[in-house]
Scaffold this motif. Structure first.
Motif, PDB file in Angstrom:
ATOM      1  N   GLN A  56       0.751  -1.207   0.039  1.00  0.00           N
ATOM      2  CA  GLN A  56       0.176   0.084   0.124  1.00  0.00           C
ATOM      3  C   GLN A  56       0.661   1.325   0.084  1.00  0.00           C
ATOM      4  O   GLN A  56       0.447   2.301  -0.501  1.00  0.00           O
ATOM      5  CB  GLN A  56      -0.904  -0.047   1.362  1.00  0.00           C
ATOM      6  N   TYR A  57       1.868   1.180   0.558  1.00  0.00           N
ATOM      7  CA  TYR A  57       2.972   2.440   0.576  1.00  0.00           C
ATOM      8  C   TYR A  57       4.071   2.057   0.110  1.00  0.00           C
ATOM      9  O   TYR A  57       4.815   0.986   0.129  1.00  0.00           O
ATOM     10  CB  TYR A  57       2.769   2.859   2.278  1.00  0.00           C
ATOM     11  N   PRO A 105       3.739   9.105   4.598  1.00  0.00           N
ATOM     12  CA  PRO A 105       3.187   8.921   6.123  1.00  0.00           C
ATOM     13  C   PRO A 105       2.358   7.487   6.034  1.00  0.00           C
ATOM     14  O   PRO A 105       1.658   7.415   5.035  1.00  0.00           O
ATOM     15  CB  PRO A 105       2.445  10.015   6.155  1.00  0.00           C
ATOM     16  N   ILE A 106       2.455   7.132   7.143  1.00  0.00           N
ATOM     17  CA  ILE A 106       1.503   5.680   7.326  1.00  0.00           C
ATOM     18  C   ILE A 106       0.439   6.107   8.497  1.00  0.00           C
ATOM     19  O   ILE A 106       0.827   6.426   9.534  1.00  0.00           O
ATOM     20  CB  ILE A 106       2.294   4.669   7.808  1.00  0.00           C
ATOM     21  N   PRO A 107      -0.837   6.022   8.165  1.00  0.00           N
ATOM     22  CA  PRO A 107      -1.807   6.581   8.921  1.00  0.00           C
ATOM     23  C   PRO A 107      -1.790   5.562  10.152  1.00  0.00           C
ATOM     24  O   PRO A 107      -1.477   4.386  10.013  1.00  0.00           O
ATOM     25  CB  PRO A 107      -3.165   6.426   8.335  1.00  0.00           C
ATOM     26  N   GLU A 108      -2.159   6.171  11.520  1.00  0.00           N
ATOM     27  CA  GLU A 108      -2.392   4.978  12.674  1.00  0.00           C
ATOM     28  C   GLU A 108      -3.105   3.827  12.493  1.00  0.00           C
ATOM     29  O   GLU A 108      -3.005   3.054  12.853  1.00  0.00           O
ATOM     30  CB  GLU A 108      -2.697   5.950  13.739  1.00  0.00           C
ATOM     31  N   SER A 109      -4.245   4.178  11.716  1.00  0.00           N
ATOM     32  CA  SER A 109      -5.143   3.170  11.167  1.00  0.00           C
ATOM     33  C   SER A 109      -4.606   1.956  10.611  1.00  0.00           C
ATOM     34  O   SER A 109      -5.281   1.166  10.428  1.00  0.00           O
ATOM     35  CB  SER A 109      -6.557   3.773  10.822  1.00  0.00           C
ATOM     36  N   ALA A 110      -3.496   2.264   9.788  1.00  0.00           N
ATOM     37  CA  ALA A 110      -2.922   1.498   8.971  1.00  0.00           C
ATOM     38  C   ALA A 110      -2.474   0.102   9.349  1.00  0.00           C
ATOM     39  O   ALA A 110      -2.309  -0.906   9.015  1.00  0.00           O
ATOM     40  CB  ALA A 110      -2.069   1.874   8.011  1.00  0.00           C
ATOM     41  N   THR A 111      -1.811   0.318  10.833  1.00  0.00           N
ATOM     42  CA  THR A 111      -1.030  -0.613  11.404  1.00  0.00           C
ATOM     43  C   THR A 111      -1.188  -0.779  12.858  1.00  0.00           C
ATOM     44  O   THR A 111      -1.181   0.656  13.460  1.00  0.00           O
ATOM     45  CB  THR A 111       0.237  -1.064  10.897  1.00  0.00           C
TER      46      THR A 111
END
Length: 244
Positions: free
Chosen positions: A188-189, A208-214
């Protein structure tokens, strides 16, 4: 996102000028030269007036009145590479201009002198918060404890012109965990660095990786690693501007 013209950095501070060889870093430094700027060229490009340190200092002081300089007199040809480097830096600092441009200033300088110059650069900015330093170096460690902002150059285009290191750091999250979960994130990233040991993988991303992603803990690079990453590829949230 539109960027300011690369005539002067947008904010005071210490700028790490990074990018691969032949990307245009020296060209950018030279494009910033003008009234109110002092330039320290790469060691091989340094020129000296006269045959001695004293004659060089007299000529420099004629061109621009300098703050007092304590530098031993000697024949220029008898100075070591490091001593010549230190002389050019000392004169540039004594000019007390609001913009200081440095091209590989630590090349040829021993560890003790490097520490001395680093402290001089810190003091130079601290003495006047409106001063700006733009420094090019191929060693990420040269910027640690100095740089507050970054300018990237790739293919003679500037990127992240004035981005703070703290903001740039958020562009490169690092996640460590089970390989299967890391692979899901990598789908995804964009990934700039990845290492696997047994069932565990560590990946550094360039977005950036959203907090909801992992649910895995997310870390961020220290200054040396961040500068190294910034020197390899443009930060994702900044557009490029061609050098003139």
């Amino acid at each position: 996102m539109n960027q300011p013209s690369p005539q002067r950095p947008p904010h005071p501070g210490f700028y790490a000028l990074v990018g691969p060889n032949a990307a245009g870093k020296t060209h950018l430094l030279r494009s910033l030269m003008g009234p109110g700027a002092a330039f320290v060229p790469a060691g091989a490009d340094a020129k000296f007036a006269g045959d001695t340190v004293a004659s060089h200092l007299r000529a420099a002081n004629t061109a621009k009145p300098l703050a007092p300089i304590d530098f031993p007199d000697a024949r220029i040809k008898d100075l070591s590479v490091g001593e010549r480097r230190l002389l050019t830096i000392t004169v540039a600092l004594a000019a007390e201009e609001p913009l200081l441009l440095l091209d590989e200033p630590f090349d040829g300088i021993d560890t003790t002198t490097r520490k001395q110059v680093r402290q001089q650069l810190i003091d130079y900015v601290a003495e006047d918060p409106e001063r700006t330093i733009v420094m090019a170096s191929h060693r990420p460690e040269d910027f640690v404890g100095l740089a507050t902002h970054v300018i990237q150059v790739f293919g003679r285009e500037t990127h992240s012109y004035g981005l703070s290191l703290d903001d740039a750091r958020l562009l490169y999250p690092t996640v460590t965990g089970p390989t299967a979960e890391i692979e899901e994130l990598a789908a995804q990233y964009p990934v700039v660095d990845k290492a696997t040991l047994g069932p565990t993988t560590r990946a550094t991303f360039s977005a950036p990786i959203p907090e909801s992603a992992t649910a895995l803990p997310v870390g961020y690079p220290d200054d040396a690693m961040l500068i190294d990453l910034l020197a390899q590829s443009p930060a994702n949230l900044q557009t490029g501007k061609a050098l003139q």
